[in-house]
Scaffold this active site. Structure first.
Site, mmCIF file in Angstrom:
data_model
loop_
_atom_site.group_PDB
_atom_site.id
_atom_site.type_symbol
_atom_site.label_atom_id
_atom_site.label_comp_id
_atom_site.label_asym_id
_atom_site.label_seq_id
_atom_site.Cartn_x
_atom_site.Cartn_y
_atom_site.Cartn_z
ATOM 1 N N LEU A 105 10.947 -20.291 -5.034
ATOM 2 C CA LEU A 105 10.094 -19.351 -4.298
ATOM 3 C C LEU A 105 8.704 -19.421 -4.915
ATOM 4 O O LEU A 105 8.575 -19.461 -6.138
ATOM 5 C CB LEU A 105 10.652 -17.923 -4.463
ATOM 6 C CG LEU A 105 9.793 -16.777 -3.927
ATOM 7 C CD1 LEU A 105 9.893 -16.699 -2.405
ATOM 8 C CD2 LEU A 105 10.228 -15.438 -4.512
ATOM 9 N N ARG B 46 2.293 -4.627 6.178
ATOM 10 C CA ARG B 46 1.548 -3.608 5.443
ATOM 11 C C ARG B 46 2.386 -2.357 5.354
ATOM 12 O O ARG B 46 2.801 -1.798 6.377
ATOM 13 C CB ARG B 46 0.208 -3.294 6.111
ATOM 14 C CG ARG B 46 -0.573 -2.246 5.288
ATOM 15 C CD ARG B 46 -2.034 -2.159 5.616
ATOM 16 N NE ARG B 46 -2.700 -1.309 4.636
ATOM 17 C CZ ARG B 46 -3.958 -1.412 4.259
ATOM 18 N NH1 ARG B 46 -4.722 -2.349 4.781
ATOM 19 N NH2 ARG B 46 -4.473 -0.599 3.361
ATOM 20 N N GLU C 156 -12.405 -4.762 -3.841
ATOM 21 C CA GLU C 156 -12.942 -3.411 -3.618
ATOM 22 C C GLU C 156 -12.290 -2.376 -4.531
ATOM 23 O O GLU C 156 -12.851 -1.296 -4.753
ATOM 24 C CB GLU C 156 -12.732 -2.989 -2.162
ATOM 25 C CG GLU C 156 -13.637 -3.708 -1.156
ATOM 26 C CD GLU C 156 -13.304 -5.185 -0.993
ATOM 27 O OE1 GLU C 156 -12.108 -5.540 -0.967
ATOM 28 O OE2 GLU C 156 -14.243 -5.997 -0.920
ATOM 29 N N TRP D 90 -12.066 -2.246 -7.592
ATOM 30 C CA TRP D 90 -12.860 -1.957 -8.793
ATOM 31 C C TRP D 90 -13.568 -0.621 -8.677
ATOM 32 O O TRP D 90 -13.930 -0.023 -9.692
ATOM 33 C CB TRP D 90 -13.902 -3.051 -9.042
ATOM 34 C CG TRP D 90 -13.329 -4.367 -9.481
ATOM 35 C CD1 TRP D 90 -13.215 -5.492 -8.716
ATOM 36 C CD2 TRP D 90 -12.791 -4.694 -10.762
ATOM 37 N NE1 TRP D 90 -12.635 -6.499 -9.452
ATOM 38 C CE2 TRP D 90 -12.366 -6.042 -10.715
ATOM 39 C CE3 TRP D 90 -12.622 -3.988 -11.966
ATOM 40 C CZ2 TRP D 90 -11.786 -6.692 -11.802
ATOM 41 C CZ3 TRP D 90 -12.039 -4.641 -13.044
ATOM 42 C CH2 TRP D 90 -11.635 -5.979 -12.953
ATOM 43 N N ARG E 54 0.039 7.672 -2.593
ATOM 44 C CA ARG E 54 0.626 8.747 -1.779
ATOM 45 C C ARG E 54 2.088 8.974 -2.150
ATOM 46 O O ARG E 54 2.571 10.098 -2.132
ATOM 47 C CB ARG E 54 0.472 8.410 -0.285
ATOM 48 C CG ARG E 54 -0.939 8.696 0.236
ATOM 49 C CD ARG E 54 -1.198 8.016 1.554
ATOM 50 N NE ARG E 54 -1.415 6.571 1.361
ATOM 51 C CZ ARG E 54 -1.362 5.678 2.325
ATOM 52 N NH1 ARG E 54 -1.052 6.062 3.558
ATOM 53 N NH2 ARG E 54 -1.604 4.410 2.082
ATOM 54 N N HIS F 262 2.048 3.282 -9.048
ATOM 55 C CA HIS F 262 1.862 1.836 -9.254
ATOM 56 C C HIS F 262 3.017 1.251 -10.061
ATOM 57 O O HIS F 262 3.459 0.141 -9.810
ATOM 58 C CB HIS F 262 0.529 1.558 -9.949
ATOM 59 C CG HIS F 262 -0.658 1.968 -9.127
ATOM 60 N ND1 HIS F 262 -0.770 1.641 -7.795
ATOM 61 C CD2 HIS F 262 -1.773 2.684 -9.423
ATOM 62 C CE1 HIS F 262 -1.918 2.135 -7.319
ATOM 63 N NE2 HIS F 262 -2.536 2.778 -8.294
ATOM 64 N N ASP G 122 0.836 -1.208 0.000
ATOM 65 C CA ASP G 122 0.000 0.000 0.000
ATOM 66 C C ASP G 122 0.869 1.256 0.000
ATOM 67 O O ASP G 122 2.021 1.231 0.435
ATOM 68 C CB ASP G 122 -0.916 -0.024 1.233
ATOM 69 C CG ASP G 122 -2.081 0.953 1.099
ATOM 70 O OD1 ASP G 122 -2.413 1.343 -0.047
ATOM 71 O OD2 ASP G 122 -2.657 1.319 2.142
ATOM 72 N N SER H 108 -7.888 -4.843 5.305
ATOM 73 C CA SER H 108 -8.537 -4.537 4.017
ATOM 74 C C SER H 108 -8.898 -5.803 3.236
ATOM 75 O O SER H 108 -8.617 -5.934 2.050
ATOM 76 C CB SER H 108 -7.644 -3.613 3.169
ATOM 77 O OG SER H 108 -7.376 -2.404 3.846
ATOM 78 N N SER I 200 -7.551 -5.539 -4.956
ATOM 79 C CA SER I 200 -8.605 -6.143 -4.140
ATOM 80 C C SER I 200 -9.945 -6.102 -4.872
ATOM 81 O O SER I 200 -10.129 -5.326 -5.820
ATOM 82 C CB SER I 200 -8.721 -5.405 -2.802
ATOM 83 O OG SER I 200 -9.362 -4.151 -2.986
HETATM 84 C C1 IPE Z 1 -5.363 -2.690 0.059
HETATM 85 O O1 IPE Z 1 -5.080 -1.359 -0.137
HETATM 86 C C2 IPE Z 1 -5.385 -3.404 -1.260
HETATM 87 C C3 IPE Z 1 -4.099 -3.522 -1.938
HETATM 88 C C4 IPE Z 1 -2.935 -3.135 -1.467
HETATM 89 C C5 IPE Z 1 -4.165 -4.151 -3.229
HETATM 90 P P1 IPE Z 1 -6.236 -0.270 -0.254
HETATM 91 O O2 IPE Z 1 -5.555 1.031 -0.432
HETATM 92 O O3 IPE Z 1 -7.215 -0.678 -1.278
HETATM 93 O O4 IPE Z 1 -6.927 -0.387 1.183
HETATM 94 P P2 IPE Z 1 -7.794 0.666 1.982
HETATM 95 O O5 IPE Z 1 -8.786 1.256 1.039
HETATM 96 O O6 IPE Z 1 -6.840 1.706 2.507
HETATM 97 O O7 IPE Z 1 -8.400 -0.119 3.102
HETATM 98 C C1 IPE Z 2 -1.762 0.225 -3.192
HETATM 99 O O1 IPE Z 2 -1.521 1.570 -3.289
HETATM 100 C C2 IPE Z 2 -1.969 -0.427 -4.525
HETATM 101 C C3 IPE Z 2 -3.381 -0.774 -4.814
HETATM 102 C C4 IPE Z 2 -4.351 -0.728 -3.970
HETATM 103 C C5 IPE Z 2 -3.673 -1.207 -6.152
HETATM 104 P P1 IPE Z 2 -2.684 2.617 -3.240
HETATM 105 O O2 IPE Z 2 -3.100 2.915 -4.640
HETATM 106 O O3 IPE Z 2 -3.793 2.175 -2.361
HETATM 107 O O4 IPE Z 2 -1.930 3.871 -2.608
HETATM 108 P P2 IPE Z 2 -2.526 4.877 -1.561
HETATM 109 O O5 IPE Z 2 -3.006 4.087 -0.397
HETATM 110 O O6 IPE Z 2 -3.618 5.624 -2.236
HETATM 111 O O7 IPE Z 2 -1.366 5.745 -1.209
HETATM 112 MG MG MG Z 3 -4.166 2.423 -0.389
#
Ligand code: IPE
Ligand code: IPE
Ligand code: MG
Length: 240
Positions: free
Chosen positions: A132, A185, A68, A70, A25, A38, A21, A193, A66
């Site tokens: 691995l 995390r 979510e 989508w 940011r 990304h 995650d 999440s 995830s």
């Molecule tokens: C969790 O991160 C999913 C992935 C890293 C793929 P999110 O950014 O989607 O989680 P929330 O929204 O902060 O819970």
């Molecule tokens: C995690 O990074 C990757 C995915 C969820 C695909 P984020 O895109 O959630 O990054 P933040 O949390 O917005 O910084």
């Molecule tokens: Mg995130």
């Protein structure tokens, strides 16, 4: 002995799962679009894979998309799909040559037919590799995984009395693999999440504010060192 630290091999986690995650940011803090974050995240995955080999981690599970996710803006979702496709195109031979076994965990049906084919091909090609195991959680949700398992258990006509932990394990995407020892995390949040809800029951949780693209080998080593110092009690009393 792992890295520079004197971690005995039995204290090194066998299976690490990472909630990657903080890409968005990371990008924003540099004035870049989220997708640049990304892409930087993918680059980082290479470093972490090398570090896992160095530290003799046997299973790495990464949360990449995830169920979510989508709900994000369409362009970002499309970008993330393209990234998975590009990663498979560009990295598959290299991963295969390094003995990485790829597994997909999540709902394949939600992906485009081309992407489905690529994922299946990558899994098939690497199935006998044993250096691995890399589980890619893509279109993964812990609740979706459990719903799928319960449906299949019922479809298979399993008598209620035969449903136990081993049987449920068998119906999950991670069938045949040990549970994660540690869930890392990045990006600072203190939540799962919807990741590995069943498998996480006794995982050691480690959260760091470092954004995923900046989470390097030394950061991973720090997490492993902390893991090695923890006492896993599994509900029992402390060992004397
Ligand atoms: C969790 O991160 C999913 C992935 C890293 C793929 P999110 O950014 O989607 O989680 P929330 O929204 O902060 O819970
Ligand atoms: C995690 O990074 C990757 C995915 C969820 C695909 P984020 O895109 O959630 O990054 P933040 O949390 O917005 O910084
Ligand atoms: Mg995130």
């Amino acid at each position: 002995m792992v890295g520079e630290s004197a971690i005995p091999p039995e204290k090194v986690p066998h299976h690490i799962a990472i909630i990657m995650d903080g890409n968005g940011r990371w990008a924003r803090s540099r004035g870049l679009p989220r997708l640049a974050g990304h892409r930087a995240g993918v680059e980082n995955l290479r470093r972490i894979l090398r570090a896992c080999t160095e530290f003799e981690i046997r299973i790495l599970t990464i949360y990449a998309f995830s169920t979510e996710n989508w709900g994000r803006p369409e362009a970002e979702v499309r970008g993330l799909m393209n990234i998975l496709e590009t990663v498979i195109d560009r990295e598959l031979n290299h991963l295969h040559a390094n003995g990485v076994q790829l597994r997909h965990i999540g709902d394949l049906d939600g992906l485009s037919p081309t992407l489905q084919e690529k994922v299946l091909h990558a899994v098939e090609m690497t199935r006998n590799n044993d250096q691995l195991t890399l589980n890619i959680a893509f279109n993964y949700g812990g609740r979706q995984e459990l719903i799928r398992a319960f449906r299949r258990i019922i479809e298979d006509g399993v008598p209620p009395g035969e449903i136990d932990e081993t049987l449920i394990d068998y119906y999950l995407y991670t069938a045949g693999q040990p549970d994660p020892d540690m869930i890392v995390r990045t990006g600072g949040e203190m939540r799962l999440s919807n990741f590995l809800l069943w498998q996480a029951s006794y995982a050691e949780y480690y959260s760091t504010p470092v954004f995923w693209p900046d989470f390097d080998r030394d950061q991973l080593l720090k997490a492993i060192e902390q893991f090695a110092r923890r006492e896993r009690r599994y509900g029992l009393v402390p060992s004397s």
